[in-house]
Each structure stands twice: as structure tokens, then as C-alpha cells.
Design a protein around this motif. Structure first.
Motif, PDB file in Angstrom:
ATOM      1  N   GLU A  64       4.057   1.201   4.112  1.00  0.00           N
ATOM      2  CA  GLU A  64       3.469   2.348   5.135  1.00  0.00           C
ATOM      3  C   GLU A  64       3.924   3.448   5.009  1.00  0.00           C
ATOM      4  O   GLU A  64       3.436   4.550   5.190  1.00  0.00           O
ATOM      5  CB  GLU A  64       2.807   2.132   6.700  1.00  0.00           C
ATOM      6  CG  GLU A  64       2.257   0.541   6.661  1.00  0.00           C
ATOM      7  CD  GLU A  64       2.098  -0.342   7.913  1.00  0.00           C
ATOM      8  OE1 GLU A  64       3.368   0.468   8.567  1.00  0.00           O
ATOM      9  OE2 GLU A  64       0.955  -1.028   7.514  1.00  0.00           O
ATOM     10  N   PRO A  67       3.363   5.056   0.973  1.00  0.00           N
ATOM     11  CA  PRO A  67       2.132   4.236  -0.021  1.00  0.00           C
ATOM     12  C   PRO A  67       2.716   4.609  -1.676  1.00  0.00           C
ATOM     13  O   PRO A  67       1.792   3.983  -2.017  1.00  0.00           O
ATOM     14  CB  PRO A  67       0.922   5.438   0.342  1.00  0.00           C
ATOM     15  CG  PRO A  67       1.724   6.045   1.756  1.00  0.00           C
ATOM     16  CD  PRO A  67       2.974   6.184   2.110  1.00  0.00           C
ATOM     17  N   ARG A  70       3.842   2.006  -2.865  1.00  0.00           N
ATOM     18  CA  ARG A  70       2.557   0.363  -3.010  1.00  0.00           C
ATOM     19  C   ARG A  70       1.516   0.501  -4.381  1.00  0.00           C
ATOM     20  O   ARG A  70       1.392   0.065  -5.264  1.00  0.00           O
ATOM     21  CB  ARG A  70       1.865   0.180  -2.113  1.00  0.00           C
ATOM     22  CG  ARG A  70       1.494  -0.913  -2.119  1.00  0.00           C
ATOM     23  CD  ARG A  70       0.340  -1.499  -0.637  1.00  0.00           C
ATOM     24  NE  ARG A  70      -0.449  -2.851  -0.588  1.00  0.00           N
ATOM     25  CZ  ARG A  70      -1.222  -2.665   0.317  1.00  0.00           C
ATOM     26  NH1 ARG A  70      -0.550  -2.269   1.115  1.00  0.00           N
ATOM     27  NH2 ARG A  70      -2.031  -3.602   0.263  1.00  0.00           N
ATOM     28  N   THR A  71       1.807   1.501  -4.917  1.00  0.00           N
ATOM     29  CA  THR A  71       0.044   2.045  -5.590  1.00  0.00           C
ATOM     30  C   THR A  71       1.129   2.342  -6.852  1.00  0.00           C
ATOM     31  O   THR A  71       0.472   1.258  -7.670  1.00  0.00           O
ATOM     32  CB  THR A  71       0.344   3.788  -5.576  1.00  0.00           C
ATOM     33  OG1 THR A  71      -0.902   3.826  -4.182  1.00  0.00           O
ATOM     34  CG2 THR A  71      -1.236   4.054  -6.439  1.00  0.00           C
TER      35      THR A  71
END
Length: 201
Positions: A64, A67, A70-71
Motif C-alpha cells: 500500500e 504500489p 507490487r506492480t
């Protein structure tokens, strides 16, 4: 507790449907029988528990906050799956020696490689992140313990079924031509699953 049942349903669907773990375990079952695929199954289950621990200990908060991390992880994992799938397809196009018809492939094998494979498998990340977010809101220690138990039980049963399917096919796969088509199909399925996961990144 309802959220745990919801997570169990999600986990069952994810573990039964074709994906990188299932294809690797099915390949191992075809090569060595379902018992011979137990190291791969153990590695996948331990890796799933490792992912679960990472996410429950704050991995979600990190994603969070960043981000892009995570991508990047999802894209990197998908590219790795594409590379594995392409390796299987290209390997199946080379002339095979009959004695190598059920030999080693480009896919990871054994406990440690499969454990590490989970951290590069986008489907595993999606499954863990979704299950934890379904359970974590107002969750108790008991609910989280149930979730960990489900992450052992459900994937273990599903992966044994995939290994048994591979073992059932092993007789036919001793023929070099059938093996080449099998590897080609497994490689294309791996590529397709990577592209589908990449589409959702």
C-alpha cells in the motif's frame, strides 16, 4: 469465521484451477509418479505459508505504501513464468532421444526451488493477498490460525490430485512424440496463465 469460509472457497478454486504450481507438480508426477512429486508439493505448500507469513507480518502495508513494488513483483513474476513456458515449448521442438522422453525439463523441481518459486508466482501472491484481506478485517488469532491451516490442507490435496493426473499420463509420456506435445501444451498453458495474470497487473 464466515470470512475464513470465504477464503477457503477462494483457495480451493485457485488451487484446483490450472496455474504454475499445478503444471509443475503435474510434470513432476508424470516424470516420477505422484509420490515422486511430493518434494514439489511440499515446496509449494511451504512457500505458500512463507508468503502468508510475509503478508500477515506487514507485506500488505508495504504494497500500500509502495504500489510500484507490487506492480514490479507481479510483472517480474509474469516474465519469469513466460520464460519458463517458452523454455518448455522450445525444448519440445528439439529432436528428443527416446531414453530422454521423461527426463528433466526447464521447470523448477524439488523442495527449495518450489518454495522460492512461490515468491515469483503472481498467482500465489494474488491468492495470499486476497485471502488475507478477506480474513484480516476484525480477525482474531483463531481465524488467522485457521487460515494458515487452510493454506496447508487445501493446496496439499489439490496438488496431490494434479500429481496423480501426471502419473496417470506417465505411460503415454514415455513416447518421445507424446512427451514433446505434452511439454508444448504445458509450456503454452504456462505462457497463457502468465499473460492472463499480466493483464490484471
Amino acid at each position: 469465521m464466515e470470512s475464513v469460509f470465504a477464503a477457503a472457497g477462494l483457495l480451493t478454486v485457485a488451487a484446483l484451477t490450472p496455474g504454475p504450481n499445478n503444471l509443475v507438480v503435474m510434470q513432476a508426477g508424470a516424470r516420477s509418479g505422484w509420490r515422486g512429486a511430493l518434494p514439489e508439493i511440499l515446496g509449494a505448500v511451504l512457500g505458500g505459508l512463507g508468503l502468508l507469513a510475509v503478508v500477515m507480518l506487514g507485506g500488505t502495508a508495504l504494497f500500500e505504501l509502495l504500489p510500484a513494488a507490487r506492480t514490479a513483483l507481479a510483472v517480474g513474476g509474469c516474465l519469469y513464468l513466460l520464460w519458463l513456458g517458452a523454455g518448455l515449448v522450445l525444448g519440445s521442438l528439439r529432436p528428443a532421444r527416446p531414453e530422454a522422453a521423461v527426463g528433466p525439463t526447464a521447470l523448477p523441481a524439488g523442495v527449495a526451488p518450489l518454495l522460492g518459486f512461490q515468491f515469483l508466482n503472481p498467482k500465489s501472491w494474488v491468492m495470499v493477498l486476497t485471502a488475507v484481506s478477506a480474513v484480516q478485517v476484525g480477525s482474531t488469532g483463531a481465524a488467522l490460525a485457521w487460515l494458515a491451516a487452510l493454506f496447508v490442507l487445501i493446496p496439499s490435496v489439490c496438488l496431490v490430485l494434479w500429481a496423480a493426473l501426471g502419473a496417470l499420463l506417465s505411460g503415454a509420456l514415455r513416447r518421445a512424440r507424446v512427451r514433446a506435445w505434452f511439454d508444448r501444451a504445458m509450456g503454452l498453458l504456462l505462457v497463457a496463465s502468465a499473460l492472463l495474470l499480466l493483464r490484471d497487473v
